[in-house]
Design a protein around this motif. Structure first.
Motif, PDB file in Angstrom:
ATOM      1  N   GLY A  40      12.488   5.459   4.645  1.00  0.00           N
ATOM      2  CA  GLY A  40      12.050   6.682   5.301  1.00  0.00           C
ATOM      3  C   GLY A  40      10.760   6.517   6.085  1.00  0.00           C
ATOM      4  O   GLY A  40      10.257   7.482   6.673  1.00  0.00           O
ATOM      5  N   ILE A  41      10.199   5.307   6.111  1.00  0.00           N
ATOM      6  CA  ILE A  41       8.992   5.070   6.911  1.00  0.00           C
ATOM      7  C   ILE A  41       9.368   5.170   8.393  1.00  0.00           C
ATOM      8  O   ILE A  41      10.321   4.527   8.827  1.00  0.00           O
ATOM      9  CB  ILE A  41       8.387   3.684   6.612  1.00  0.00           C
ATOM     10  N   PRO A  42       8.657   5.976   9.195  1.00  0.00           N
ATOM     11  CA  PRO A  42       9.016   6.118  10.611  1.00  0.00           C
ATOM     12  C   PRO A  42       9.057   4.766  11.324  1.00  0.00           C
ATOM     13  O   PRO A  42       8.267   3.862  11.026  1.00  0.00           O
ATOM     14  CB  PRO A  42       7.893   6.994  11.176  1.00  0.00           C
ATOM     15  N   ARG A  43       9.999   4.632  12.270  1.00  0.00           N
ATOM     16  CA  ARG A  43      10.174   3.346  12.960  1.00  0.00           C
ATOM     17  C   ARG A  43       8.924   2.964  13.731  1.00  0.00           C
ATOM     18  O   ARG A  43       8.555   1.779  13.788  1.00  0.00           O
ATOM     19  CB  ARG A  43      11.396   3.425  13.879  1.00  0.00           C
ATOM     20  N   SER A  44       8.242   3.947  14.354  1.00  0.00           N
ATOM     21  CA  SER A  44       7.022   3.627  15.097  1.00  0.00           C
ATOM     22  C   SER A  44       5.930   3.113  14.158  1.00  0.00           C
ATOM     23  O   SER A  44       5.148   2.223  14.526  1.00  0.00           O
ATOM     24  CB  SER A  44       6.517   4.856  15.858  1.00  0.00           C
ATOM     25  N   THR A  45       5.880   3.667  12.944  1.00  0.00           N
ATOM     26  CA  THR A  45       4.899   3.209  11.959  1.00  0.00           C
ATOM     27  C   THR A  45       5.220   1.791  11.506  1.00  0.00           C
ATOM     28  O   THR A  45       4.325   0.942  11.396  1.00  0.00           O
ATOM     29  CB  THR A  45       4.902   4.160  10.745  1.00  0.00           C
ATOM     30  N   LEU A  46       6.508   1.506  11.261  1.00  0.00           N
ATOM     31  CA  LEU A  46       6.920   0.146  10.884  1.00  0.00           C
ATOM     32  C   LEU A  46       6.551  -0.858  11.971  1.00  0.00           C
ATOM     33  O   LEU A  46       6.100  -1.965  11.675  1.00  0.00           O
ATOM     34  CB  LEU A  46       8.429   0.116  10.636  1.00  0.00           C
ATOM     35  N   THR A  47       6.758  -0.472  13.224  1.00  0.00           N
ATOM     36  CA  THR A  47       6.428  -1.368  14.336  1.00  0.00           C
ATOM     37  C   THR A  47       4.955  -1.737  14.296  1.00  0.00           C
ATOM     38  O   THR A  47       4.577  -2.895  14.545  1.00  0.00           O
ATOM     39  CB  THR A  47       6.776  -0.712  15.682  1.00  0.00           C
ATOM     40  N   GLY A  48       4.103  -0.762  13.961  1.00  0.00           N
ATOM     41  CA  GLY A  48       2.675  -1.053  13.840  1.00  0.00           C
ATOM     42  C   GLY A  48       2.383  -2.060  12.748  1.00  0.00           C
ATOM     43  O   GLY A  48       1.543  -2.950  12.913  1.00  0.00           O
ATOM     44  N   TYR A  49       3.106  -1.955  11.616  1.00  0.00           N
ATOM     45  CA  TYR A  49       2.903  -2.918  10.532  1.00  0.00           C
ATOM     46  C   TYR A  49       3.374  -4.317  10.953  1.00  0.00           C
ATOM     47  O   TYR A  49       2.708  -5.312  10.677  1.00  0.00           O
ATOM     48  CB  TYR A  49       3.683  -2.497   9.282  1.00  0.00           C
ATOM     49  N   VAL A  50       4.538  -4.365  11.618  1.00  0.00           N
ATOM     50  CA  VAL A  50       5.115  -5.647  12.027  1.00  0.00           C
ATOM     51  C   VAL A  50       4.229  -6.341  13.068  1.00  0.00           C
ATOM     52  O   VAL A  50       4.018  -7.559  13.012  1.00  0.00           O
ATOM     53  CB  VAL A  50       6.544  -5.438  12.570  1.00  0.00           C
ATOM     54  N   LYS A  51       3.688  -5.563  13.997  1.00  0.00           N
ATOM     55  CA  LYS A  51       2.848  -6.137  15.063  1.00  0.00           C
ATOM     56  C   LYS A  51       1.404  -6.357  14.618  1.00  0.00           C
ATOM     57  O   LYS A  51       0.633  -6.987  15.332  1.00  0.00           O
ATOM     58  CB  LYS A  51       2.874  -5.232  16.279  1.00  0.00           C
ATOM     59  N   GLY A  52       1.046  -5.806  13.460  1.00  0.00           N
ATOM     60  CA  GLY A  52      -0.322  -5.960  12.984  1.00  0.00           C
ATOM     61  C   GLY A  52      -1.311  -5.047  13.670  1.00  0.00           C
ATOM     62  O   GLY A  52      -2.509  -5.351  13.723  1.00  0.00           O
ATOM     63  N   THR A  53      -0.830  -3.913  14.171  1.00  0.00           N
ATOM     64  CA  THR A  53      -1.730  -2.964  14.841  1.00  0.00           C
ATOM     65  C   THR A  53      -2.108  -1.799  13.938  1.00  0.00           C
ATOM     66  O   THR A  53      -2.920  -0.962  14.327  1.00  0.00           O
ATOM     67  CB  THR A  53      -1.094  -2.418  16.129  1.00  0.00           C
ATOM     68  N   SER A  54      -1.516  -1.716  12.752  1.00  0.00           N
ATOM     69  CA  SER A  54      -1.892  -0.683  11.783  1.00  0.00           C
ATOM     70  C   SER A  54      -1.692  -1.231  10.377  1.00  0.00           C
ATOM     71  O   SER A  54      -0.989  -2.226  10.180  1.00  0.00           O
ATOM     72  CB  SER A  54      -1.078   0.602  11.991  1.00  0.00           C
ATOM     73  N   THR A  55      -2.320  -0.573   9.414  1.00  0.00           N
ATOM     74  CA  THR A  55      -2.309  -1.041   8.030  1.00  0.00           C
ATOM     75  C   THR A  55      -1.560  -0.042   7.155  1.00  0.00           C
ATOM     76  O   THR A  55      -1.872   1.146   7.197  1.00  0.00           O
ATOM     77  CB  THR A  55      -3.748  -1.183   7.503  1.00  0.00           C
ATOM     78  N   PRO A  56      -0.580  -0.488   6.376  1.00  0.00           N
ATOM     79  CA  PRO A  56       0.159   0.439   5.506  1.00  0.00           C
ATOM     80  C   PRO A  56      -0.750   1.066   4.452  1.00  0.00           C
ATOM     81  O   PRO A  56      -1.645   0.404   3.929  1.00  0.00           O
ATOM     82  CB  PRO A  56       1.221  -0.448   4.842  1.00  0.00           C
ATOM     83  N   ASN A  57      -0.484   2.336   4.145  1.00  0.00           N
ATOM     84  CA  ASN A  57      -1.192   2.948   3.023  1.00  0.00           C
ATOM     85  C   ASN A  57      -0.524   2.511   1.720  1.00  0.00           C
ATOM     86  O   ASN A  57       0.495   1.818   1.724  1.00  0.00           O
ATOM     87  CB  ASN A  57      -1.226   4.477   3.155  1.00  0.00           C
ATOM     88  N   ALA A  58      -1.115   2.907   0.593  1.00  0.00           N
ATOM     89  CA  ALA A  58      -0.626   2.432  -0.711  1.00  0.00           C
ATOM     90  C   ALA A  58       0.812   2.849  -0.958  1.00  0.00           C
ATOM     91  O   ALA A  58       1.613   2.080  -1.509  1.00  0.00           O
ATOM     92  CB  ALA A  58      -1.537   2.961  -1.815  1.00  0.00           C
ATOM     93  N   GLY A  59       1.166   4.072  -0.535  1.00  0.00           N
ATOM     94  CA  GLY A  59       2.532   4.547  -0.742  1.00  0.00           C
ATOM     95  C   GLY A  59       3.558   3.721   0.005  1.00  0.00           C
ATOM     96  O   GLY A  59       4.636   3.402  -0.523  1.00  0.00           O
ATOM     97  N   ASN A  60       3.243   3.368   1.252  1.00  0.00           N
ATOM     98  CA  ASN A  60       4.193   2.583   2.047  1.00  0.00           C
ATOM     99  C   ASN A  60       4.247   1.129   1.590  1.00  0.00           C
ATOM    100  O   ASN A  60       5.291   0.481   1.722  1.00  0.00           O
ATOM    101  CB  ASN A  60       3.847   2.682   3.527  1.00  0.00           C
ATOM    102  N   ILE A  61       3.146   0.606   1.062  1.00  0.00           N
ATOM    103  CA  ILE A  61       3.191  -0.738   0.458  1.00  0.00           C
ATOM    104  C   ILE A  61       4.209  -0.747  -0.681  1.00  0.00           C
ATOM    105  O   ILE A  61       5.023  -1.665  -0.812  1.00  0.00           O
ATOM    106  CB  ILE A  61       1.803  -1.159  -0.062  1.00  0.00           C
ATOM    107  N   GLN A  62       4.175   0.289  -1.503  1.00  0.00           N
ATOM    108  CA  GLN A  62       5.122   0.373  -2.623  1.00  0.00           C
ATOM    109  C   GLN A  62       6.559   0.477  -2.119  1.00  0.00           C
ATOM    110  O   GLN A  62       7.469  -0.165  -2.661  1.00  0.00           O
ATOM    111  CB  GLN A  62       4.792   1.575  -3.504  1.00  0.00           C
ATOM    112  N   LYS A  63       6.791   1.292  -1.083  1.00  0.00           N
ATOM    113  CA  LYS A  63       8.140   1.442  -0.533  1.00  0.00           C
ATOM    114  C   LYS A  63       8.652   0.116   0.025  1.00  0.00           C
ATOM    115  O   LYS A  63       9.827  -0.238  -0.172  1.00  0.00           O
ATOM    116  CB  LYS A  63       8.141   2.497   0.571  1.00  0.00           C
TER     117      LYS A  63
END
Length: 218
Positions: A40-63
């Motif tokens: 359920g993590i938004p695709r735009s948010t995932l793209t940020g994690y994959v590209k290294g332009t944003s940092t996952p919060n604790a909840g998304n790390i667990q997911k």
């Protein structure tokens, strides 16, 4: 450090997370769409994690860890099990740093977030928390220029407390001490070289939350 700029440590963590996620995607032969559909993590948010332009919060790390069936440390190296003076490393929480505010958007909308500061989770108070990066000297010496101030979102504060307040048509967040005299509300700087901001129908303001603590990078 410029407003919203990450520390070298924070940049290194972001790069490590990006590399780990990309390796897991490759070795597990999955796509970002697969991850989105499962977590359920938004695709735009995932793209940020994959590209290294944003940092996952604790909840998304667990997911992400649950999706790949790996420990959280396989995503985020801050969760590696280490013994330091016989104590377990504390779980960290990412608190958003709010930048310029888009008129009408919720305060913690993604477009308002400039970055994150990491805090030990069990030391944080309850509630919806965010950081403001102080610009200027109006609250000096209490809050120096460049400090980060932790805010708990709430619609009001007690008289004399420091609050994050929206001004200038709900587009600018400022830190001021709230003072009331009868029906008059004033936003007071601690630095006497600055003038108070008097709240009127033509000069409105809206309290975002209460200032809880301050921190600063060296």
């Amino acid at each position: 450090m410029a407003r919203g700029e990450l520390t070298p440590y924070e940049l290194k963590i972001r790069e490590d997370i990006s590399r780990n996620i990309n390796e897991l995607i490759s070795t597990r032969n999955v796509t970002q769409v697969d991850i989105h559909n499962h977590t359920g993590i938004p695709r735009s948010t995932l793209t940020g994690y994959v590209k290294g332009t944003s940092t996952p919060n604790a909840g998304n790390i667990q997911k992400l860890a649950d999706f790949f069936n790996v420990p959280k440390s396989a995503i985020d190296p801050r969760y590696e099990s280490k013994i330091v003076n016989m104590m377990q490393v504390k779980e960290m929480a990412s608190v958003p740093i709010i930048g310029d505010i888009a008129c009408g958007d919720p305060i913690t909308a993604e477009e308002n977030i400039q970055g994150y500061r990491e805090e030990v989770a069990d030391t944080l108070p309850t509630g919806n928390l965010f950081y403001l990066h102080c610009k200027g000297n109006s609250m000096a010496p209490t809050i120096p220029n460049g400090a980060y101030v932790l805010i708990r979102q709430q619609p009001d504060v007690e008289d004399g407390e420091i609050a994050a307040v929206l001004v200038n048509g709900d587009t600018e967040a400022t830190l001021k001490r709230v003072k009331r005299q009868g029906s008059l509300v004033m936003l007071m700087p601690d630095n006497q070289s600055y003038d108070p901001y008097v709240v009127t129908p033509d000069n409105p303001a809206r309290i975002l939350g209460k200032a809880l603590k301050m921190s600063a990078d060296l």
